[in-house]
Design an enzyme around this catalytic site. Structure first.
Site, mmCIF file in Angstrom:
data_model
loop_
_atom_site.group_PDB
_atom_site.id
_atom_site.type_symbol
_atom_site.label_atom_id
_atom_site.label_comp_id
_atom_site.label_asym_id
_atom_site.label_seq_id
_atom_site.Cartn_x
_atom_site.Cartn_y
_atom_site.Cartn_z
ATOM 1 N N ASP A 520 0.863 -1.188 0.000
ATOM 2 C CA ASP A 520 0.000 0.000 0.000
ATOM 3 C C ASP A 520 0.902 1.242 0.000
ATOM 4 O O ASP A 520 2.121 1.142 0.190
ATOM 5 C CB ASP A 520 -0.843 -0.071 1.286
ATOM 6 C CG ASP A 520 -1.926 0.979 1.342
ATOM 7 O OD1 ASP A 520 -2.266 1.564 0.307
ATOM 8 O OD2 ASP A 520 -2.452 1.198 2.462
ATOM 9 N N GLU A 523 2.732 5.170 -3.823
ATOM 10 C CA GLU A 523 2.746 6.212 -4.888
ATOM 11 C C GLU A 523 4.079 6.934 -4.980
ATOM 12 O O GLU A 523 4.439 7.315 -6.110
ATOM 13 C CB GLU A 523 1.606 7.210 -4.646
ATOM 14 C CG GLU A 523 0.221 6.598 -4.779
ATOM 15 C CD GLU A 523 -0.165 5.724 -3.595
ATOM 16 O OE1 GLU A 523 0.407 5.925 -2.509
ATOM 17 O OE2 GLU A 523 -1.010 4.834 -3.772
ATOM 18 N N ASP A 598 -9.337 4.378 -1.756
ATOM 19 C CA ASP A 598 -10.240 4.761 -0.663
ATOM 20 C C ASP A 598 -11.548 5.380 -1.149
ATOM 21 O O ASP A 598 -11.715 6.600 -1.179
ATOM 22 C CB ASP A 598 -9.513 5.735 0.267
ATOM 23 C CG ASP A 598 -8.285 5.086 0.901
ATOM 24 O OD1 ASP A 598 -8.138 3.852 0.779
ATOM 25 O OD2 ASP A 598 -7.475 5.808 1.502
#
Ligand code: NOJ
Length: 971
Positions: A520, A523, A598
């Protein structure tokens, strides 16, 4: 602890509930992004110019066909009028495997003096190192004699029988892809080509053309980017591309937007590709999200084209649909080289295949990962995990994976456990393994400071560095943290060590192998960074600025995890890793699944998830899904139920919830809600053979796992806009999930005049539909209904017994459902392998071809491997013949033996009970009929107008009292 100004504003605005305004505050739009602003301005000025003088031209004398490599090479000259000289920009034009025409423009900056001497002065040209499946992508030989060259052009033919042609004109520079005589895709049609060459700030004004703006060339004015010294000055690249005769363009994920991309003219937000942590993303928006695939597909009847803009820097794409026939697009990137691949073919599948021939096809996932995943932030401790595990059994709901989010780790230091909460992780994994279940653990890209592992990566110099080459320190889940630079080859060894299987008492060393990884925040998400991510001036291995590699960074991280898990698992039976990544780039499909991040527990997010997943599918990233139930908030029982009924169609099917949301496992809503959710999850499991077959086919050819409706009838333009329904691969199953609150009916679009058998919730019934021309049918729906149709011409294989996990279904028998088309034929495929190893790569699989007509059904195997042999005991236990009531005799023939089969009619259909057909042998079922009714279509056909007003036939509404037959039996 470092707290930035934007961090404080973030907290304030969130507390005040200003989520939207916060987003606008936080992320750049085109006008606040230096390079986008400049390139749009440039395009506007070029368009306005009455006597436009092209600044770029190819020097005809420079053009040569390299006899060794069969590459066409030359120089683009950029004329600087004020200085009376030209900058030389070398170009290369190559034909790659599968109709991929690649055009690159470079700049030699070896003598450039950057403002920061630490920065690599070259233009970043290594995106393909990560994105392409291999650096050995075949160059189809553009042989010298096939190249036509004159003083104005160079061109060559390619494709079967030379059907296609690429032509490069010298002045203005223009690359055109033709199919026959018609131009399909034109680069620089509108003269928006712009290549900001190196110059110093002092001399800048002399280097500008009258069309250029000098906005933010040497310093940024957007909020805290002001510190960014932009060491190489302006270095953006851009070009327009016109899609001739195309009004439908798809791809360039990730955005929470429509499937057919929107016109962006007049908006300050072109589609932006810049991987960011955009929690509570806004539906119907061109804002950037967690991943980027700069690939666009355009389709029209007879021709499809693809454009792959190979660049990993911040990118904006304008789309202009205002032209009567064409769609023009404008691609702008902050830096890097201009590197683009243009592809042409007859069908969208051809383009998917061509694109995948460069970036690779989706990995064939381990079978378990196509089952249901249960996640929340967080399952608190071992007891909680094992309790959830047994509640699934109590409620007779299958599932394959339970997930642990950041709070399993001690102070969020990945590779540790909270010792009181997880005293015996090994025991927990063993307990899960009893029923063939797995655990997925989250491991993010940051490591907490003051922790032995973050000390190690600092010592090894494998961290992301700041602009002064010191380890960059920022804020993320554990508080202050540092980031692993997964672009550094030396980081792999460190990463392998953390994931290694061994007898030693290391974090993962002793675990059994039924656990996998969730990467996760890659980025990378940095809470006090600019736009929630790394400063562009940070440095990676090779002294590359983060600016150049931003969009591909997330891929480098999950790929490092993949390599580490391959090593970990290589001595075991479970060799195929499973990794979920949030950030992705073109090529991520080879090693990871992704999810859309999300979202919120709102109907609009449920609806938005379908075009998002379809977009990912046509962009080569089919292993995708959205958080079922919505991440933020608490869904109503109806929304949760509808979300499960939709989520079972996401190729990656996982429920997930934020730490502050209430518990909502399938049994929580209770009563009929729970039983409807149970039925939906069981339907996913019943159809796992079809999911696995679709993934196999996607892994071979790049065809999307969820097939968009328009792929099925390219001549029907209306279906090009359908974005709320899809087929499950080539199975013929057409699904229209209900995504409206309180819906009592829904409309399904039939893209052709074929028969469609009602298949609601996977149940056969007495009803079928056939329109005289493509259009909508209306179906009433109850909460329990999942609107589904089975297209005539299909044969579907399913496993109908309830088991606790996919692993326990391995030896279950199959049910085949045969749906003849209007000509009385049908076919289908079934792929089977061991579900977990790489043995299929050496032929250890079974790939069946089912065919049927009015008098027979046959199965032939494509492969006779040892694996296929081992399936000796697995049989077909049921044949469902849709729309057939005319059978008088059924006989099976296999291996020289024949036997009679028992059957019964049920409403409009015939069921052959327990035919005991061995799945690994060729067999034929011979059918005799009394000719009374060949198919539902030939039954009495009440004609009537449905919602669309089109004439239809609704076939065989027979035995109206008979309830729909359950497709899967509940044990
Ligand atoms: C952000 C992810 O998008 C979300 O799914 C996860 O639960 C949190 N990080 C915490 O790890």
């Amino acid at each position: 602890m470092k707290t930035s100004f934007s961090g404080i504003i973030l907290v304030l605005l969130i507390q005040l509930g200003f989520v939207l305004s916060y987003k606008e505050y936080l992320f750049k739009t085109c006008s606040s992004s230096g390079f986008c602003h400049r390139n749009r301005e440039f395009a506007r000025n070029v368009q306005r110019a009455t006597n436009f003088v092209p600044q770029y031209a190819i020097d005809p004398k420079s053009v040569e066909v390299d006899p060794e490599l069969y590459v066409i090479k030359g120089q683009v000259l950029k004329h600087l009028a004020q200085l009376g000289k030209s900058v030389q920009l070398p170009f290369e034009l190559t034909l790659l495997d599968k109709n991929n025409v690649r055009f690159q423009i470079f700049e030699d900056r070896s003598t450039a003096q950057p403002k920061n001497a630490l920065v690599n002065t070259a233009r970043y040209n290594e995106t393909t190192k990560w994105s392409f499946k291999t650096d050995q992508v075949t160059i189809e030989r553009v042989k010298d004699e096939k190249v036509i060259k004159d003083e104005n052009h160079v061109s060559f033919q390619f494709g079967k029988d030379g059907k296609y042609r690429a032509e490069l004109s010298y002045s203005p520079v223009r690359l055109v892809i033709y199919a026959g005589d018609e131009a399909q895709l034109v680069m620089n049609d509108n003269n928006f080509l712009n290549y900001e060459h190196f110059r110093t700030e002092n001399e800048n004004s002399k280097h500008l053309s009258p069309y250029e703006s000098d906005f933010d060339m040497f310093s940024e004015s957007f909020k805290e980017t002001r510190h960014d010294k932009i060491p190489m000055g302006p270095e953006s690249i851009s070009s327009d591309f016109t899609f001739k005769g195309f009004k439908h363009v798809y791809g360039i994920p990730e955005h929470a937007d429509s499937f057919n991309l929107k016109d962006t003219t007049g908006s300050d937000l072109p589609y932006r590709l810049f991987n960011v942590d955009i929690f509570e993303y806004v539906p119907n928006s061109r804002m950037p999200m967690y991943g980027s695939i700069p690939f666009l597909l355009a389709s029209k009847p007879g021709v499809s084209v693809g454009l792959f803009w190979i660049n990993s820097a911040d990118t904006f794409i304008d789309i202009n649909k205002k032209h009567e026939k064409d769609t023009s697009t404008h691609w702008m990137s902050e830096n890097g080289v201009l590197d683009v691949v243009l592809t042409v073919g007859e069908r969208p599948e051809d383009i998917n295949e061509s694109y995948g021939s460069l970036t690779g096809y989706v990995q064939l996932p381990p079978l378990f990962s196509l089952g249901y995943h249960q996640c929340r932030w967080n399952y608190n401790d071992e007891k909680d995990v094992l309790n959830i595990n047994s509640l699934f059994d109590e409620h007779q709901i299958p599932y394959d994976v339970i997930w642990l989010d950041v709070d399993y780790a001690d102070s969020r230091k990945y590779f540790t456990w909270q010792p009181e909460k997880f005293p015996d992780p090994e025991g927990m994994l063993k307990e899960l393994d009893i029923t063939g279940r797995n655990l997925v653990l989250i491991i993010d890209t940051h490591l907490k400071t003051g922790y032995s592992l973050s000390d190690t990566i600092r010592e090894k110099e494998i961290t992301i560095k700041d602009s002064e080459n010191k380890t960059f320190v920022g804020q993320c889940w554990p508080g202050e943290a540092v980031w692993l630079d997964s672009m550094n080859p030396a980081s792999q060894e460190f990463w392998d060590e953390q994931h290694a299987l061994s007898d030693e008492n290391t974090f993962m060393g002793r675990f059994s192998t039924n656990f996998y990884i969730w990467n996760d925040m890659n980025e990378p998400s940095i809470f006090d960074g600019i736009e929630t991510t790394s400063l562009k001036s940070n440095l990676h291995y090779g002294n590359w600025e983060h600016r150049s590699v931003h969009n591909v960074f997330g891929l480098t991280f999950h790929e490092a995890t993949y390599k580490a898990l391959v090593k970990r698992l290589e001595s075991t039976e479970r060799q195929r890793p499973f990794i979920l990544t949030r950030s992705f780039y073109a090529g991520s499909q080879r090693t990871a699944a992704m999810w859309t991040g999300d979202n919120m527990s709102k109907w609009e997010y449920l609806k938005a998830s379908i075009p998002m997943v379809l977009t990912l599918g046509v962009s080569g990233m089919p292993f995708a899904g959205a958080d079922v139930g919505g991440f933020f908030g608490d869904p109503s029982k109806e929304l949760l139920t509808r979300w499960y009924q939709t989520g079972i169609w996401y190729p990656f099917f996982r429920a997930h919830a934020h730490i502050d949301s209430r518990r909502r496992e399938p049994w929580v809503p209770g009563g009929s809600y729970t039983s409807i959710i149970r039925d939906a999850i069981r339907l996913r499991y019943a159809l796992l053979p079809m999911w696995y077959t679709s993934f196999f086919e996607s892994s071979q050819t790049g065809v999307p796992v969820l097939k968009p409706t328009f792929y099925d009838n390219l001549n029907n333009i209306e279906s090009y806009d359908i974005e709320d329904q899809f087929y499950l691969g080539n199975s013929g199953i057409l699904v229209k999930p209900v995504t409206d609150e309180g819906a009592s009916s829904t409309e399904i679009y039939l893209p052709d005049e074929q028969i469609y058998y009602d298949f609601t919730g996977g149940c056969i019934s007495n009803r079928s539909y056939q329109l005289t021309e493509p259009g909508f049918i209306t179906k009433d729906v109850l909460l329990a209904d999942i609107p589904m149709l089975l297209k005539g011409g299909s044969i579907v294989a399913a496993k109908n017994r309830y088991r606790r996990s996919s692993h326990l279904m391995a030896n279950d028998p199959y049910t085949l459902t045969v749906a003849l088309d209007k000509d009385g034929d049908a076919s289908g495929r079934l792929y089977v392998d061991d579900g977990s190893s790489f043995n299929y790569e050496r032929g250890e699989y079974l790939y069946l071809n089912f065919t049927a007509n009015k008098t027979s059904i046959a199965s032939t195997a494509e492969n006779n491997s040892a694996f296929a042999e081992s399936l000796g005991n697995i049989k077909v236990e049921k044949l469902q013949l849709l729309g057939r009531r005319d059978i008088t005799e059924a006989k099976a023939e296999c291996d020289g033996e024949t036997w009679n089969l028992s059957f019964k009619t049920e409403g409009a259909n015939t069921i052959v009970t327990n035919p005991k057909l061995p799945v690994n042998k060729n067999w034929t079922v011979h059918l005799q009929s009394d000719g009374s009714s060949q198919s539902a279509e030939e039954e009495d056909k009440p004609k009537g107008a449905l919602s669309s007003g089109l004439l239809v036939s609704v076939g065989a509404i027979l035995a109206s009292s008979a309830a729909a037959l359950k497709y899967f039996s509940i044990l």
